[in-house]
Structure formats: structure tokens, C-alpha cells
Design an enzyme around this catalytic site. Structure first.
Site, PDB file in Angstrom:
ATOM      1  N   ARG A  80      48.250  94.740  48.594  1.00  0.00           N
ATOM      2  CA  ARG A  80      47.586  96.039  48.475  1.00  0.00           C
ATOM      3  C   ARG A  80      46.396  95.888  47.530  1.00  0.00           C
ATOM      4  O   ARG A  80      46.565  95.514  46.370  1.00  0.00           O
ATOM      5  CB  ARG A  80      48.576  97.072  47.935  1.00  0.00           C
ATOM      6  N   HIS A 123      40.452 103.831  44.519  1.00  0.00           N
ATOM      7  CA  HIS A 123      41.285 103.618  43.339  1.00  0.00           C
ATOM      8  C   HIS A 123      40.401 103.899  42.125  1.00  0.00           C
ATOM      9  O   HIS A 123      40.119 103.008  41.326  1.00  0.00           O
ATOM     10  CB  HIS A 123      41.855 102.202  43.346  1.00  0.00           C
ATOM     11  N   GLU A 168      46.729 107.787  43.585  1.00  0.00           N
ATOM     12  CA  GLU A 168      47.042 108.651  42.447  1.00  0.00           C
ATOM     13  C   GLU A 168      45.966 109.694  42.136  1.00  0.00           C
ATOM     14  O   GLU A 168      45.326 109.631  41.073  1.00  0.00           O
ATOM     15  CB  GLU A 168      47.304 107.795  41.206  1.00  0.00           C
ATOM     16  N   ASN A 297      54.073 105.635  43.748  1.00  0.00           N
ATOM     17  CA  ASN A 297      53.938 104.787  42.564  1.00  0.00           C
ATOM     18  C   ASN A 297      54.901 105.314  41.517  1.00  0.00           C
ATOM     19  O   ASN A 297      54.852 106.496  41.160  1.00  0.00           O
ATOM     20  CB  ASN A 297      52.511 104.842  42.005  1.00  0.00           C
ATOM     21  N   TYR A 299      56.658 104.397  37.721  1.00  0.00           N
ATOM     22  CA  TYR A 299      56.811 103.561  36.527  1.00  0.00           C
ATOM     23  C   TYR A 299      57.964 104.043  35.650  1.00  0.00           C
ATOM     24  O   TYR A 299      58.676 103.256  35.051  1.00  0.00           O
ATOM     25  CB  TYR A 299      55.503 103.527  35.732  1.00  0.00           C
ATOM     26  N   GLU A 378      53.418 100.973  43.970  1.00  0.00           N
ATOM     27  CA  GLU A 378      53.241 100.401  42.631  1.00  0.00           C
ATOM     28  C   GLU A 378      54.512 100.595  41.830  1.00  0.00           C
ATOM     29  O   GLU A 378      55.129 101.671  41.873  1.00  0.00           O
ATOM     30  CB  GLU A 378      52.101 101.071  41.844  1.00  0.00           C
TER      31      GLU A 378
END
Ligand code: FCB
Length: 471
Positions: A80, A123, A168, A297, A299, A378
Site C-alpha cells: 500500500r 495521504h 484518514e 487503520n 493503532y 494500517e
């Protein structure tokens, strides 16, 4: 299940890694590329830790062949990456064939090595010239995004099948135009809300156009979604804090895309910012154009409440000494609490079970009814890596992070959630936005003096998992 029993991944599950143009390419002034908002932001004193920038970054622009060979040596099935708008359409204007050609060479190299290109169009690197015309708060930017996207599709549409419009948009709107922590560093709530709407409009315009050009493409968007838990689930004020965080991170983006409407409670939260006037008739029909794939994504989740914690407030995203504060206008009075969980070098909690819960919820509420697949686009961790005497980073914590999150995905798959793939963030250490080069997320170490790449132990562990297709 006993630890010794291998847990296989579905046969069509894709293992990959992710990067983004500004974070790795360098060659900031070559072959016609002009400034993006990140080039300009990096020149603002104090905006980026240690005054770094992406002028050279990992020099991927010149080393892409070796980088693709490295990916192949790890057994990655997909990669990606993002294309740079300011390289393809300098100043947001006419197409620059030399810039486009870099991505054409990269895609050919990937395909030659049997690696599927997973392309992201945006991005965060808006051409600075478009910011000077108002940036994302200016509706016209959505149409310029469409021009740029169609230029990329003209050149690569014969070889790239997986297209992601935005990465995002929460970051490129709220964090950038309200929080001021990301480029262009503005702190204007009304502008941030308008930016979010125009990013979504740009997404919808591109999905509609690419779908019409080629119904075979897999089209999608990547969102940074979160799991907001209230400190005390029996406390109405804590529950409302969690609702507001869920509203701004998750539902503000998911609802217009999947349901063609902004969530009513969030609109009430942000009343008084002129948002209603920004949304024109027909916009939500465009924004809710059907997609094929939602990139998630993840985290960490968050534990939030209406009262400050007794101990330290969790400080994420903010590289300065400022305490973490959500940039969203309706997040006043929301406080972040820490659980008894390990922290990464970003001070982010390691919370793999949150990923399972998130995938299940998104599947139940949004993607399953729409027949849309999910991918984790991600997930990764920064640690203060130490190079061993043998020249290798023995990053056991990162390997454990990777394995625990892959296990969390298998848990979701066991629950019937179709997760198509996983992209570790990141293939290599790179320019971590406002943190500069201080935070290393890579499974491959980059020596910024020599630009040499050295796989860390986590890369070897990932390669082993990929080869065995099991945990
Ligand atoms: C995400 C970004 C990515 C990287 C990781 C750590 O929010 O999409 O570029 O910075 O965080």
C-alpha cells in the site's frame, strides 16, 4: 486453543505493508514536483520536531527498485503506497508526465515481483498552491482532486485494480484545520468541518468516476477508526464523552459514506459552525456512492471520561508539550485516561482486543449491510529501537505487537467478519509527520545517514508468518 496449534489465515487473505509518498519518497524538488502543504508546513519554525522535512526522507524515489526487491524477499503479497498530488499535478494544475512516470515504473516493478499494488490517492499532501486558494475548506478542491485522480487512473488504470481515495480524512480535516498539529496548521473549527465535507465529496466524485470508467476496480477509502470506551459505563457524562469521540472519529465519516447522512447527534454537537451551509443538495448522494472495500487503520482505542484522570492524561498525536486535546469543537471536556496496558513510543496503548471489537462492530453496523469487505490498512508500533552489536534491531516488542494484532484479526474472522488483508505500518522507518524522524514504525530500519535498509527481527518474524500463512 493450545499455543502450539497453528491458526491459519484464510487462503485469500493478503499480507502487506504500507507507506505514504511524503513520508518515504524524498526527491521533493525533482522532475517537476512542487510544494505540498507538508513541504510548506515543515518550514514553519516549531511545526515539526527537530525541524525535519521530507526533502530526502528514505530516498525511495531513487531506491524504489531495491525497496520492491526487499518487499519480495519478505514475501509481501501487496504493498500500500500513495501517489503525490504535487508530483503528478504540480501546483494542483496540469499533469506532469515525468511525475506520473515514477508511479508507472513503481507499479511495473511491483507487478514484476508478483506484489499487488494497493494505491492511495491522497495521504495528506495537498499541493500548496491549492491551499493558497483556500485548501480543503474550499469546495473547488474536491473537483481538483477529481482531475488529479483521473490523471492517475489514465496512467495506471490498466495495471492497478485496488484504489483508495483518501487516507484518514479525520487527520486531513480536523487535526490539520482545527487542531493545527498537521499541515496546513490552521485552527479554525468551521474550516475543519468544511474540509471534512469536501474531502468526502472528493472521495465520492472519484468513486463515481472510476466506477463508471471501470466496473472491475475495487474502490474504497481508509478511515482511522477508534473504540471509545467510557471510564464508567454507568456514568451518563462519561458515556456522553465516549459518544462524542465515537461521533467525530467514526460516525462522522462512516454515516455519510454508508448511510448518506451525517449523524444527527454530531450535527447538534457542532451546531454554530455553519456546517449546514457547506453541504449542498446532492452531495450526500455522491458521497454515498457504493464502495467495495473499507480500509481500517487501527493503532489503539481510547478510554474517555468527563473528568480528568487522577494520573497523567494520555498524550497522543501532540508532539509538543501541549496536553492532548481533541481538535473537534464538540470534544471540550473530554478527558483521556490510561489503562493498565503497555505503551508504545507514541504513548499509545497496546490494545489488540479493541481491533477485534472494532472490526465486528463496523461489519455489523456498516459493511455487512452494504456487502463491503474490510481490510486493516494500517497497524503498527513505534519503539525506541536499539541497533544490536550485530547491526540488527532485535525488536521483540514490535514482533509481539504484530502478532497480537494479527491474532485479533483472526478472532474477528472467526466471528464471521470478512477481513481481506493486513498492512503493517510501516514497511520502513520514515518521516513521521509532526514527529519528524524521531518515531520509528518500520519493520525495516533506515539509517538516515547512509539510507541503508536493514530488516529488523520483526521483519523476519512477519516473513515467517507470511510463509506459513498461520500464526
Ligand atoms: C497514521 C498515518 C500514517 C502514519 C501512522 C503512524 O495516522 O496514516 O501516515 O503516520 O499514523
Amino acid at each position: 486453543m493450545p499455543a502450539s496449534t497453528p491458526r491459519p489465515f484464510p487462503a485469500d487473505f493478503l499480507f502487506g505493508a504500507a507507506t505514504a509518498a511524503y513520508q518515504i519518497e524524498g526527491a521533493a524538488h525533482e522532475d517537476g514536483r512542487t510544494d505540498s502543504i507538508w513541504d510548506a508546513f515543515c518550514r514553519v519554525p516549531g511545526a515539526v520536531v527537530r525541524a525535519d522535512n521530507g526533502d530526502v526522507a528514505c530516498d525511495h524515489y531513487h531506491r524504489y527498485r531495491d525497496d520492491v526487491a526487499l518487499m519480495a524477499s519478505l514475501g509481501l503479497q501487496t504493498y500500500r503506497f500513495s501517489t503525490s498530488w504535487a508530483r503528478v499535478c504540480p501546483d494542483g494544475g496540469a499533469v506532469n508526465p515525468a511525475g506520473l512516470d515514477f508511479y508507472s515504473r513503481l507499479v511495473d516493478e511491483l507487478l514484476d515481483q508478483g506484489i499487488m499494488p494497493w494505491l492511495t490517492l491522497y495521504h495528506w499532501d495537498l499541493p500548496q498552491a491549492l491551499e493558497e486558494k483556500g485548501g480543503w475548506p474550499n469546495r473547488d478542491t474536491a473537483y481538483r482532486f477529481l482531475d488529479y485522480a483521473t490523471a492517475v487512473h489514465d496512467a495506471l488504470g490498466d495495471r492497478v485494480t485496488s484504489w483508495t481515495t483518501l487516507n484518514e480524512p479525520w487527520c486531513s480535516s480536523f487535526l490539520s484545520y482545527i487542531g493545527g498539529e498537521h499541515a496546513p496548521g490552521r485552527q479554525e473549527p468551521a474550516a475543519g468541518l468544511a474540509a471534512a465535507h469536501h474531502l468526502l465529496l472528493g472521495h465520492g466524485l472519484v468513486v463515481r468516476e472510476l466506477r463508471q470508467r471501470d466496473p472491475q476496480l475495487a474502490l474504497g477509502i481508509t478511515l482511522n477508526l477508534t473504540v471509545a470506551d467510557p471510564v464508567d459505563p454507568t456514568d451518563a457524562a462519561d458515556r456522553d464523552a465516549a459518544r462524542r469521540i465515537d461521533g467525530q472519529f467514526n460516525r462522522f465519516f462512516l454515516d455519510p459514506i454508508f448511510r448518506g447522512a451525517y449523524p444527527v447527534d454530531v450535527l447538534e454537537d457542532v451546531a454554530g459552525n455553519g456546517f449546514e451551509a457547506v453541504v449542498e443538495p446532492g452531495d450526500l448522494t455522491i458521497i454515498s456512492s457504493p464502495i467495495d472495500l473499507l480500509g481500517v487503520n487501527y493503532y489503539h482505542g481510547e478510554l474517555v471520561g468527563a473528568r480528568p484522570p487522577a494520573g497523567a492524561t494520555m498524550s497522543t498525536e501532540a508532539p509538543s508539550e501541549r496536553p492532548k486535546r481533541s481538535p473537534f469543537p464538540a470534544a471540550e471536556g473530554v478527558y483521556w485516561h490510561l489503562r493498565d496496558l503497555p505503551l508504545t513510543a507514541m504513548n499509545w496503548e497496546v490494545q489488540p482486543e479493541g481491533l477485534t471489537r472494532l472490526l465486528r462492530r463496523i461489519h455489523d453496523e456498516y459493511t455487512a449491510p452494504a456487502g463491503v469487505e474490510l481490510a486493516v490498512t494500517e497497524n503498527g508500533a513505534a519503539y525506541d529501537d536499539v541497533v544490536g552489536a550485530d547491526g540488527v534491531v532485535h525488536d521483540a516488542e514490535r514482533t509481539a505487537f504484530l502478532e497480537s494484532h494479527l491474532a485479533a484479526i483472526l478472532d474477528a474472522i472467526d466471528d464471521g467478519v470478512p477481513v481481506r488483508g493486513y498492512f503493517y505500518w510501516s514497511l520502513m522507518d520514515n518521516f513521521e509527520w509532526a514527529w519528524g524522524y524521531d518515531k520509528r514504525f518500520g519493520i525495516v530500519r533506515v539509517d538516515y545517514d547512509t539510507l541503508e535498509r536493514t530488516p529488523k527481527d520483526s521483519a523476519t518474524a512477519y516473513a515467517r508468518i507470511i510463509a506459513g500463512r498461520a500464526l
